[in-house]
Write a protein that holds these residues in place. Structure first.
Motif, mmCIF file in Angstrom:
data_model
loop_
_atom_site.group_PDB
_atom_site.id
_atom_site.type_symbol
_atom_site.label_atom_id
_atom_site.label_comp_id
_atom_site.label_asym_id
_atom_site.label_seq_id
_atom_site.Cartn_x
_atom_site.Cartn_y
_atom_site.Cartn_z
ATOM 1 N N HIS A 154 4.279 -0.179 -6.553
ATOM 2 C CA HIS A 154 4.691 -0.591 -5.202
ATOM 3 C C HIS A 154 3.806 -0.005 -4.119
ATOM 4 C CE1 HIS A 154 7.092 3.212 -5.872
ATOM 5 N NE2 HIS A 154 6.743 3.456 -4.622
ATOM 6 N N ASN A 156 4.209 1.567 -0.071
ATOM 7 C CA ASN A 156 5.177 2.084 0.901
ATOM 8 C C ASN A 156 4.461 2.162 2.247
ATOM 9 O OD1 ASN A 156 6.660 3.986 2.608
ATOM 10 N ND2 ASN A 156 7.881 4.481 0.782
ATOM 11 N N HIS A 199 11.513 -2.068 -6.075
ATOM 12 C CA HIS A 199 10.707 -2.561 -4.939
ATOM 13 C C HIS A 199 9.267 -2.907 -5.308
ATOM 14 C CE1 HIS A 199 9.962 1.739 -5.034
ATOM 15 N NE2 HIS A 199 9.350 1.827 -3.896
ATOM 16 N N HIS A 213 2.271 5.448 1.105
ATOM 17 C CA HIS A 213 1.673 5.696 -0.207
ATOM 18 C C HIS A 213 1.594 4.402 -0.987
ATOM 19 C CE1 HIS A 213 6.076 6.290 -1.088
ATOM 20 N NE2 HIS A 213 5.780 5.621 -2.197
ATOM 21 N N ALA A 215 2.037 3.411 -5.261
ATOM 22 C CA ALA A 215 2.630 4.057 -6.436
ATOM 23 C C ALA A 215 2.214 3.357 -7.718
ATOM 24 C CB ALA A 215 4.151 4.064 -6.333
ATOM 25 N N TYR A 256 4.264 13.129 -5.981
ATOM 26 C CA TYR A 256 3.351 12.677 -4.931
ATOM 27 C C TYR A 256 2.100 13.532 -4.956
ATOM 28 C CZ TYR A 256 7.230 9.993 -3.043
ATOM 29 O OH TYR A 256 8.264 9.103 -2.886
ATOM 30 N N GLU A 266 1.755 8.020 -5.354
ATOM 31 C CA GLU A 266 2.957 8.400 -6.092
ATOM 32 C C GLU A 266 2.811 7.969 -7.554
ATOM 33 O OE1 GLU A 266 6.618 6.432 -4.966
ATOM 34 O OE2 GLU A 266 7.845 7.946 -5.940
HETATM 35 FE FE FE2 Z 1 7.334 5.179 -3.573
#
Ligand code: FE2
Length: 356
Positions: A154, A156, A199, A213, A215, A256, A266
Motif C-alpha cells: 500500500h 500512505n 488498504h 510511507h 509498504a 517502519y 513500512e
Molecule cells: Fe502502512
C-alpha cells in the motif's frame, strides 16, 4: 470536493496499487538499502535508476528508485483492469479539472500506455494496464533471504482534509476498511482498498500533499524481525524509526524503516481479508491508545511529523497546504493529555474470560 464528484464519468476499474517511484539523492546508498537489506530483485538497472520487484511479483517492477536533486516521491501508480479503463481514467480526471497526460508505452520502462494525473489531492498518480512480465521468483528459495519480501502492499499519503480525500477515493471506487475519528466528528485518518486487503491507500491527516510511507508485505513476522537483526548487525539500527509492533488499525505486524534519504518504508504482514461486499468498517476512537500500536507502545514524534515531498508531473516539488483541524499527534503526544487503554465500562479479557 464532494460536490465535484457527484456527476463524474464512470471511474476506471482500479485493481490495486502497483508501483511507486521515489527520487533519491545517492543511488548507491539507496541500492544497498533496497537490495542489500530489503532484498528486492533488480529487474533493470541504469546509471540513474533501479527498477525493483519483490519475490512474488511478475510485473516489471513495483518500485522505481531514481537519482535526482531532491528526495521526493515522483509517482503513485495503480493498475487498471483493461486497456479501455485508460479512456475512463482520462475522462474521469478531465471532468475533475486536474492536469491529465496520456503517455505512450515505455514512458516508464516496462509499463505500457498510461494516464498520468495530478490528482485533486495534489499527488502525482498514474494508471496503467499493460506491463512487461518477468519471472516470478516466489519459489526461488535459493534467492530468498531470511527477510524475504513478497509484494508491494500500500501507499500512505498525508492530506489536510481527510473527509474530502475519502470522498475523492470513494468516487474512484475505493471502499473504507477502517478509520479514526473523535466524538466531535473530526476524522484523523482512513484506510481504503480495491484489492481485498485492508488498504491500497491510507489517508493520514496532516500538511499535504506529502508521502507518509509505502509498504511492502512479507508472509511471516519472522521475516520482519530478521530485517531488524540485519540492521543491528551492520550497525544501521538508526534506520529503524518505529517498531516492530502490532497495529491496532489493520491488525498488521509492522516495522517502519527510513531509507538513506528519509523516505519511510513500512514492512507489513498479517492484515485481513476485506473482499465481501458487506465488509464491516472499523472506526477507532482517536483517544484509544491501541489504535496505532496494539501493545500500547507510544509512537515516536518523527512518525507524525516527517513525510516526503511529492512532485508534479514535470518533477517540481508540490506546494504543501497546512491542516487546520486537530492532528492525531496532538492527541497522542499529549496536547490534551487524554487517552485510554480501556474505558471504565468496557468489558476486558481478564473480567470476562473467553466470552467475547
Ligand atoms: Fe502502512
Amino acid at each position: 470536493m464532494s460536490d465535484t464528484t457527484r456527476d463524474l464519468p464512470t471511474p476506471p476499474d482500479v485493481i490495486r496499487c502497483a508501483y511507486a517511484e521515489l527520487v533519491v539523492t545517492d543511488l548507491q546508498a539507496s541500492k544497498w538499502f533496497y537490495t542489500g537489506l530489503l532484498g528486492l530483485v533488480v529487474t533493470h538497472e541504469t546509471e540513474d535508476a533501479l527498477y525493483l520487484r519483490a519475490f512474488e511479483e511478475y510485473l516489471h517492477h513495483s518500485l522505481v528508485v531514481r537519482q535526482g536533486p531532491v528526495a521526493a516521491a515522483a509517482k503513485f501508480a495503480y493498475r487498471v483492469r483493461t486497456p479501455q479503463d485508460l479512456d475512463l481514467a482520462e475522462a474521469h480526471y478531465r471532468a475533475l479539472g486536474v492536469e491529465v497526460r496520456r503517455v505512450p508505452a515505455g514512458t516508464t520502462r516496462g509499463i505500457g500506455e498510461a494516464v498520468q494525473v495530478v490528482d485533486p489531492l495534489g499527488f502525482p498518480v498514474e494508471f496503467f494496464h499493460e506491463a512487461e512480465h518477468v519471472e516470478r521468483f516466489h519459489q526461488r528459495y535459493d534467492l530468498h533471504g531470511a527477510g524475504a519480501i513478497s509484494r508491494l502492499d500500500h501507499f500512505n499519503v498525508v492530506t489536510p482534509d481527510v473527509p474530502a480525500a475519502r470522498a475523492y477515493y470513494e468516487g474512484l471506487g475505493f471502499k473504507v476498511s477502517e478509520d479514526i475519528e473523535d466524538d466531535e466528528g473530526t476524522v484523523y485518518a482512513a484506510w481504503m482498498y480495491r484489492k481485498p486487503t485492508v488498504h491500497d491507500v491510507a489517508l493520514t491527516g496532516g500538511d499535504g500533499p506529502r508521502m507518509h510511507h509505502i509498504a511492502f508485505a512479507t508472509h511471516e513476522r519472522s521475516q520482519i524481525l530478521h530485517l531488524c537483526d540485519h540492521l543491528g548487525a551492520v550497525r544501521r539500527s538508526d534506520q529503524i524509526e518505529r517498531g516492530p509492533g502490532r497495529h491496532g488499525v489493520s491488525n498488521a505486524f509492522y516495522l517502519y524503516l527510513l531509507d538513506p534519504d528519509g523516505h519511510r518504508i513500512e514492512i507489513y504482514t498479517h492484515d485481513y481479508y476485506t473482499g465481501d461486499p458487506d465488509n464491516p468498517v472499523i472506526t477507532w476512537d482517536v483517544h484509544d491508545n491501541q489504535r496505532r500500536d496494539w501493545w500500547g507502545n507510544p509512537v515516536v514524534p518523527s512518525w507524525y511529523a516527517n513525510a516526503s515531498t511529492v512532485l508534479d508531473l514535470d518533477g517540481t516539488p508540490r506546494p504543501v497546504t497546512e491542516r487546520t483541524q486537530d492532528r492525531e499527534s496532538d492527541v497522542t503526544i499529549g496536547a490534551d493529555g487524554f487517552s485510554y487503554t480501556r474505558k471504565d465500562d468496557e468489558a476486558v479479557g481478564f473480567k470476562v474470560g473467553h466470552q467475547v
